[in-house]
Design a protein around this motif. Sequence first.
Motif, PDB file in Angstrom:
ATOM      1  N   ALA A 176      17.718 -33.847  30.722  1.00  0.00           N
ATOM      2  CA  ALA A 176      16.570 -33.766  32.066  1.00  0.00           C
ATOM      3  C   ALA A 176      17.218 -34.666  33.124  1.00  0.00           C
ATOM      4  O   ALA A 176      17.040 -34.258  34.336  1.00  0.00           O
ATOM      5  CB  ALA A 176      15.410 -34.292  31.434  1.00  0.00           C
ATOM      6  N   GLN A 177      17.371 -35.868  32.876  1.00  0.00           N
ATOM      7  CA  GLN A 177      17.778 -36.725  33.925  1.00  0.00           C
ATOM      8  C   GLN A 177      18.744 -37.763  33.770  1.00  0.00           C
ATOM      9  O   GLN A 177      18.680 -38.284  32.546  1.00  0.00           O
ATOM     10  CB  GLN A 177      16.451 -37.602  34.566  1.00  0.00           C
ATOM     11  CG  GLN A 177      15.412 -36.802  34.640  1.00  0.00           C
ATOM     12  CD  GLN A 177      14.138 -36.789  33.645  1.00  0.00           C
ATOM     13  OE1 GLN A 177      14.273 -37.695  33.060  1.00  0.00           O
ATOM     14  NE2 GLN A 177      13.487 -35.812  33.621  1.00  0.00           N
ATOM     15  N   ILE A 224      14.098 -38.691  30.272  1.00  0.00           N
ATOM     16  CA  ILE A 224      15.293 -39.259  29.693  1.00  0.00           C
ATOM     17  C   ILE A 224      15.758 -40.714  30.318  1.00  0.00           C
ATOM     18  O   ILE A 224      15.542 -41.696  29.779  1.00  0.00           O
ATOM     19  CB  ILE A 224      16.480 -38.336  29.700  1.00  0.00           C
ATOM     20  CG1 ILE A 224      16.231 -36.992  28.870  1.00  0.00           C
ATOM     21  CG2 ILE A 224      17.861 -38.799  28.901  1.00  0.00           C
ATOM     22  CD1 ILE A 224      15.993 -37.235  27.388  1.00  0.00           C
ATOM     23  N   GLU A 225      16.181 -40.591  31.666  1.00  0.00           N
ATOM     24  CA  GLU A 225      16.999 -41.711  32.237  1.00  0.00           C
ATOM     25  C   GLU A 225      16.068 -42.837  32.404  1.00  0.00           C
ATOM     26  O   GLU A 225      16.424 -43.977  31.722  1.00  0.00           O
ATOM     27  CB  GLU A 225      17.553 -41.417  33.449  1.00  0.00           C
ATOM     28  CG  GLU A 225      18.960 -42.172  33.855  1.00  0.00           C
ATOM     29  CD  GLU A 225      18.374 -43.647  34.190  1.00  0.00           C
ATOM     30  OE1 GLU A 225      19.112 -44.563  33.634  1.00  0.00           O
ATOM     31  OE2 GLU A 225      17.486 -43.959  34.903  1.00  0.00           O
ATOM     32  N   ILE A 226      15.156 -42.886  32.930  1.00  0.00           N
ATOM     33  CA  ILE A 226      14.046 -44.105  33.030  1.00  0.00           C
ATOM     34  C   ILE A 226      13.520 -44.328  31.608  1.00  0.00           C
ATOM     35  O   ILE A 226      13.640 -45.921  31.322  1.00  0.00           O
ATOM     36  CB  ILE A 226      13.096 -43.741  34.173  1.00  0.00           C
ATOM     37  CG1 ILE A 226      13.851 -43.349  35.402  1.00  0.00           C
ATOM     38  CG2 ILE A 226      12.093 -44.821  34.252  1.00  0.00           C
ATOM     39  CD1 ILE A 226      12.744 -43.138  36.488  1.00  0.00           C
ATOM     40  N   ALA A 227      13.207 -43.423  31.021  1.00  0.00           N
ATOM     41  CA  ALA A 227      12.239 -43.765  29.718  1.00  0.00           C
ATOM     42  C   ALA A 227      13.074 -44.319  28.731  1.00  0.00           C
ATOM     43  O   ALA A 227      12.875 -45.111  27.661  1.00  0.00           O
ATOM     44  CB  ALA A 227      11.468 -42.364  29.330  1.00  0.00           C
ATOM     45  N   THR A 231      14.377 -39.388  39.982  1.00  0.00           N
ATOM     46  CA  THR A 231      15.270 -39.273  39.016  1.00  0.00           C
ATOM     47  C   THR A 231      15.496 -38.024  39.026  1.00  0.00           C
ATOM     48  O   THR A 231      14.634 -37.197  38.672  1.00  0.00           O
ATOM     49  CB  THR A 231      14.777 -39.938  37.893  1.00  0.00           C
ATOM     50  OG1 THR A 231      15.521 -40.071  36.876  1.00  0.00           O
ATOM     51  CG2 THR A 231      13.290 -39.524  37.281  1.00  0.00           C
ATOM     52  N   ILE A 232      16.922 -37.545  38.584  1.00  0.00           N
ATOM     53  CA  ILE A 232      17.250 -36.136  38.629  1.00  0.00           C
ATOM     54  C   ILE A 232      18.553 -35.797  37.543  1.00  0.00           C
ATOM     55  O   ILE A 232      18.962 -36.866  37.172  1.00  0.00           O
ATOM     56  CB  ILE A 232      17.831 -35.714  39.926  1.00  0.00           C
ATOM     57  CG1 ILE A 232      19.017 -36.586  40.371  1.00  0.00           C
ATOM     58  CG2 ILE A 232      16.747 -35.742  41.169  1.00  0.00           C
ATOM     59  CD1 ILE A 232      19.571 -36.068  41.814  1.00  0.00           C
TER      60      ILE A 232
END
Length: 357
Positions: A219-220, A183-186, A210-211
Motif C-alpha cells: 500500500a505505501q 503500511i509505511e507510517i503505521a 505517503t504513497i
Amino acid sequence: MTFDPTTLRQWWPKPSSPKPIVIFGAGSIVGDAHLPAYRKGGFPVAGIFDPNADKANALADQWGIRAFASEEEALGADGVIFDLATPPAAHAAILSRLPRGSFALIQKPMGSDLNQASEILKVCRERDIKAAVNFQLRFAPMMLALYDAVEKGLLGDVVDFDAWLALATPWGLWPFLKGLPRIEIAMHSIHYLDFIRGLLGNPQGVHAKTIGHPNHDVAQTRTAAILDYGDKVRCVLSVNHDHDFGRKFQACEFRISGTKGAAYIKLGVNLDYPKGEPDELWIRAAGETEWAEVKLEGAWFPDAFVNRMANLQRFASGEDETLVGSVEDAWQTMALVEAAYQSSATPATPIAALPKA
C-alpha cells in the motif's frame, strides 16, 4: 576533548527481582527479538501461548520454555508480566481477559488505527491494567545515549531533526502485510514518530504524504512528512523503502542539530535487512571542535527490547516511578499517525495558474 562519550547512558537499570513473563503469540518477532532479549536481560519466561499450537510448541522447544495448552492456562499464571506479541486487532480482546491490575507489554502498533487505540486505552483504564506499548526505539542503546546527551545540554536546544531513509526493504518477508490499507507510517515510521515525541514532545500538527510504488502492490512504502513545532524547530522525515539500486548510496540516518552541538545516528538494522549493519552514534558536543563516536554496547535489536522490559519490570516492582511509553502516552503517538494519514488524504493547496502572456 572535555566530552567523554563513555559517560552517556546506554542501558536501563535491571529490576532487582524480575517477574516471569507470559508471552501471547509465537510469530517471528518473538523468536527474533523478545526471547533473545529476555534471555540476555535475565528475565524469566513462564511460558508462551499461541492459538496455533504447533507454532507455540516448536518455539517453546527451541528455547526450552513451556507452551501453555490453552489461553485459560496462560491467563491463570500468577505474579507475571503479560507480553502481547499479537496482531494489532487482537490486543483489546486479550487485554479484556487479563486479570485486573495486571502489568502488560503490548506489541506495536497500539491497534490498527486510532479507534482501536482508544478501545485499548479504555480497556486498560477499566481493568486497571498498567500497560506499555512496545515502541522500543526509545530504548535502543544509541537512543538512550542521545536522550542523555540532550538532557545534559551537550547539543544546546534542539532546533533541527532530519530523518533520511533511502533503502530497499524486503516487504515480502511479512506476507501478513499484503492487502492492508496502511503500511509505511503505521508499521515503520511510527517508530520514528514515537522517538521524536520522546525527544521534542507533541508537535502542533503534521503535513504528510505517503504513497506506494509502481513496482509492487504494498500500500505505501514512501513517505514525506513535516512535523510542525512552530517557528523554532524544523522536523522533517524523508522515507523511501524502494531505493533498490545497491548499497552504495543507501542511507538510514538521523541528524539532530542544536544551538550548541549536533548528533548523527545510523540505524544499521534497516540496511541490508535482515542481516543489518552496526548502529552508529556520533556527537559534536557543545564547545568541541571535532565529532566523537559513541562506542555502542548494543544494537536496536534485540537490546532495545531488553531495556523496554527492564523499565516495565521496574515499574511493576515500584523501582521506577514512570512507565515510559505507557498506553496513555502511546495513544498520542497513534493520534500523530492518524493525523499523518489524514494529511496525506487531504488535497494539497493548488498552485495558482500563471497569468497568460
